[in-house]
Design an enzyme around this catalytic site. Sequence first.
Site, PDB file in Angstrom:
ATOM      1  N   ASP A 118       6.515 -16.520  -0.687  1.00 46.08           N
ATOM      2  CA  ASP A 118       6.354 -15.645  -1.837  1.00 46.08           C
ATOM      3  C   ASP A 118       6.618 -14.206  -1.388  1.00 46.08           C
ATOM      4  O   ASP A 118       6.689 -13.910  -0.192  1.00 46.08           O
ATOM      5  CB  ASP A 118       4.929 -15.796  -2.385  1.00 46.08           C
ATOM      6  CG  ASP A 118       4.687 -14.945  -3.614  1.00 46.08           C
ATOM      7  OD1 ASP A 118       5.609 -14.829  -4.433  1.00 46.08           O
ATOM      8  OD2 ASP A 118       3.589 -14.387  -3.739  1.00 46.08           O
ATOM      9  N   GLY A 152       8.348 -14.341  -8.578  1.00 42.58           N
ATOM     10  CA  GLY A 152       8.416 -14.185 -10.025  1.00 42.58           C
ATOM     11  C   GLY A 152       8.792 -12.785 -10.435  1.00 42.58           C
ATOM     12  O   GLY A 152       8.852 -12.478 -11.627  1.00 42.58           O
TER      13      GLY A 152
END
Length: 1250
Positions: free
Chosen positions: A560, A882
Amino acid sequence: MAESNVPLRDFDEESETDSETELLIRRDVPSGNKNNSSHRGRRRKSSTGYSGVDADAGIGAGSFLGNLFGGNTFGSAAGQIRYRNERSRERAKNSNGSYSSISKLAQLTHTSAGVAGAGTGAVGGSGCGGSNGVTTAESAAAAAAAAASGDLGNGGTHSTVVDPENGSSTVFYQHNRRKSKSRSIGNVCKLCLCSCWRKWFRPRELRARTVNLGRVNTEKFPPNEIRNQKYNFITFLPLVLFEQFRFFLNLYFLLMALSQFIPDIRIGYPYTYWGPLGFVLMVTICREAVDDLRRHQRDHEVNSQKYKRLSATNGSGYEMVPSSKLKVGDVIIVEKNERVPSDLILLRTSDRSGSVFVRTDQLDGETDWKPRLAVPYTQKLSRDSELHSIDASFYVEKPQNDIHSFIATFCMADGSEDTGLSVENTLWANTVVAAGTATGIVIYTGCETRSVMNNSQPRSKVGLLDMEINGLTKVLFCAVLGLSLVMMMLKGFGGPWYRYMFRFVLLFSYIIPISLRVNLDMGKAFYSWQMQNDSNIQGTVVRSTTIPEELGRISYVLTDKTGTLTQNEMVFKKIHLGIVSHDADTFHHIGQMIQKLSGNILQQQQGSVSSSSSGGESNKPIMFAGNRMRRPEGWREWEAVRALALCHNVTPVSDDEDNRSVSTASTVTGGNNSPTKSVINIEAPGSTDTEHQYQAASPDEIALVKWTEQVGLTLIARDLNTMTLQVKTPSEDNDILLHYQILQLFPFTSESKRMGIIVRESKSGQITFYLKGADVVMSSIVQYNDWLSEESGNMAREGLRTLVVAKKVLTEEQYSDFETRYNAARLSITDRVAKVAAVTESLERELELLCLTGVEDRLQENVRPTLELLRNAGVRVWMLTGDKLETACCIAKSSQLIGRNQGLHVLRSVKTRTDAHQELNSFRRKQGHALVISGESLEVCLQYYRPEFLELATASPAVVCCRCSPTQKAQVVALIQKHTGKRTCAVGDGGNDVSMIQQADAGVGIEGREGRQASLAGDFSIPQFSHIAKLLLIHGRRSYKRSAALSQFVIHRGLIITTLQAVFSAVFYLSSVALYQGFLMVGYSTLYTMFPVFSLVLDQDITSETAVTYPELYKDLSKGRSLSYKTFFIWVLISIYQGGVIMYGALILFVDEFIHIVAISFSALIMTELIMVALTVRTWHRLMVLAELFSLALYLISLAVLHEYFDWEFIWSYDFLWKVSLITLVSCLPLYIIKFLRKKCSPPSYLKLS
């Protein structure tokens, strides 16, 4: 007459509701019309849905169906066969008058089973084509009677009914009631089992719901619990045993142990089989119980967090309850920096406007703060306690995993107008309230929340090494069967040969060592302990002790961005003004310039008042708006700083000791009705004594505003229409306040890549349009310049996030014209978005370029060298985030995820198959480039060109996937696993990374500031990303190397003793007798060799410093060469050689007694094993030496104690000593010579470094 094909039905089946059934046979008789053949052959479907009978069905003539359908006279007129409930249906029809005229039945003949003979004769007459005058219907009836006599002889009866109108006949058979009752009981049991299965194991049906506000919700919903456990009290033992006996090794030994209960094939004592197996299972059960208990404790810690729940009965107005006790319909209060425990609809906020900012990076990975709005009706209430007095309800959609959409309706019981709600009115679980206080009603709990529905269920991970060993045990099992078969072929298959065959299988079963699982599991526990106690990676926690060696086989690391690679802290690093550039070392010069200009600013403000009263030009009094040649020193710095302080969407917030805050209503004087937070009203410069904090949708903007405060221009207040800046002066008592009116605000969008604002200075009346955005769009908007493109490229190469700032001064006429056109475009019904954009673009022309800024998202400690190590180790790193594409590209460059010599290819947004084809072809031509792709484009590429895309992506040195949902992250991991077959490691810190972590072969969670969900769900937990390098390069390498050596040596230990047994049986007339009895077999794999063999877990081929200094050594591990079929068969050959030498040497050298063979061969075997351990060790540890000496001492004591197995006098003789020594020397010396020559001629890569 034409025959019709009528399908047959099974006569034995029975419906669930019928207790008695009947067989109905109809025959349509012609009524004088010879041409009505089509009508006669027509098939009709009965009311029960059964079709007619196939006349061509091959049925024996001797059976009931053969007699019934075998004759040609019956043909296709067999009619219909169906089941009917005689008791329920026929009586109901008769009672209801459906057969109203009983006289309609011309003939009713009741026969019993005893009239079978007459029926048989009738059928025989009809077999000749009906020449005897017997009608086909009568034949059918007689045949049915014959069938009844044969099939229902035990009390069954039949009835024949002939209809006089159409000549059709009906034969009824009443079945046996006992058989029918037994079938009914069976059906009831099936029904109960099916209903229980559907109730307990069927997935819960998700449906829309109505949540009452102010009333009790009676409907049951899942509990609001976070659960990462694999087992519960009921499923623990069955699932653990199932996972263990999935391995062929354990299943094989279970069968061998069970066979010892059969006296004919029993060999030795049962404890020699059940003891090791029970020990293995006990160790595994205890390990799984401890791991799952730890998960339960971690879950309990999270579920026990207390929250304020509004209560109408409690005197304080609320009660503190743990998050696991929250239910749908509860109204709770979430304070600043608290995690939202469940999905809520926002009812009230501490801000008067009803808005609140939340951090969603733990849900979607986006760093931007999201504004959320309360329900307008409930926000207007004066106190939270009034929520219990209103009668309202929320109708919400069924739970789903889409975190970006939501549909609900707020309804009042009095029938007033309903209010539609969207995702802007929600607070999803695992988001964090950034500022203020939020009050919401719980709508989804537990497994129905958005965050949990985006996570996958925890799975039991099995390491690649375990699967490889499982495959080797199958090969060994085939060897056992083959060796036993050879023995039987030599012995002959006479007598009870299968008994001898099975005894041979039992004798050779030690070729598959049960101790292998024990040693591997204990070794894994030791590796986990070492990881957790490594001082270089303090804070590491191993939550799954079953897969530590997986860290040594990793080929792909998927990480991430937010909170993993970065700290999510934006720092203003550089500003370029066209002719001069400032960084952290020269920022104080800008502050000094602004302080010098503060006196001029104050004078101009005072002059602007007199100028406006005398009717002069409103724009002229500002000294920086005139001729550029007359602009004083510091003009560029002042204009750039003021633009940054005005062009944003930031709201100031300051917390003092009373936890009060400045909200978006802070410039409004008067009282405050907010129930949980009070508002500080800014009335004078001296009132801002507290340190300012800011809230905004983007941390970039906060970094810019904080920098303007640092250099002397502070944003102290803002609401929807006004903004107030404070200019720092040399004397702090005379700080200047600048008031601005916000005329228009153009928010940032991913399409426009810019945001703008039009403000009017309150005293001078000057109207200015400020615009900031990405350099790719601003370069065509600003006036011509020769430095913007070059400097923005330089900042991007440094990993900075760049923004171009420009301005345009507007006259009153220009702004009035723009406002008229802009409002008209906003009211347009068709093409509103395009028209608004067109009007805005008309304003964005020839803007004056003010500055170029560079903001850095501060990376985690040592991220750059860690990624460099992984890249040199042959590990491909993918970043799944994201966040926005631009942000992801900046971090990829600043973190050096993309190498210095690597290009970057951004796959543009694709929506069709043609677009995907073109983009993939374009990327194919760029070899060695890193790939950047968005989540939407990824979906399209995987839909149409999955193999091609995966081939290109997996070959790319690095991949960045932006705008990825939590589900997409897990899908990417699964696709890499399936396409490449390589081992993957996922690293994340948020709740949105849990699915990815659980899907990966090795999941690593980082315990960050925003929560512990990823840390709890991971197989390993680390405090920062930089620890991943040592976790893989050092501990992963050692775990894999040690487990490979340990497993092969344990297999060697079983192979050598099986070779001894095979040679012994072959020499002694192929007898199926054990060479070593009882305790010797148990002691061989436990007391005498267990400690030296297990001490191999302390072995290491290279030091920690070498593993980090030369990360290229890690590349060989992914190839799996430490444990392969090649190394396995090498150990097989070694075992056969040593076993043969020991056994034949003992047979040649023994003199008179059989017990001497046992003593010589067993002693040579133990000595050989101890020497082989010494030859295998690469780095000696003091515990290894101690284990060797301890095992040797134990065996010498056994020689003196176990007189049942050893001859005391022979043991103390000189013959025993030299014979054992000679056999041991012959078995081990050649292997030492081969190893020495191999090390000199072809040394491994790590030896070359030393």
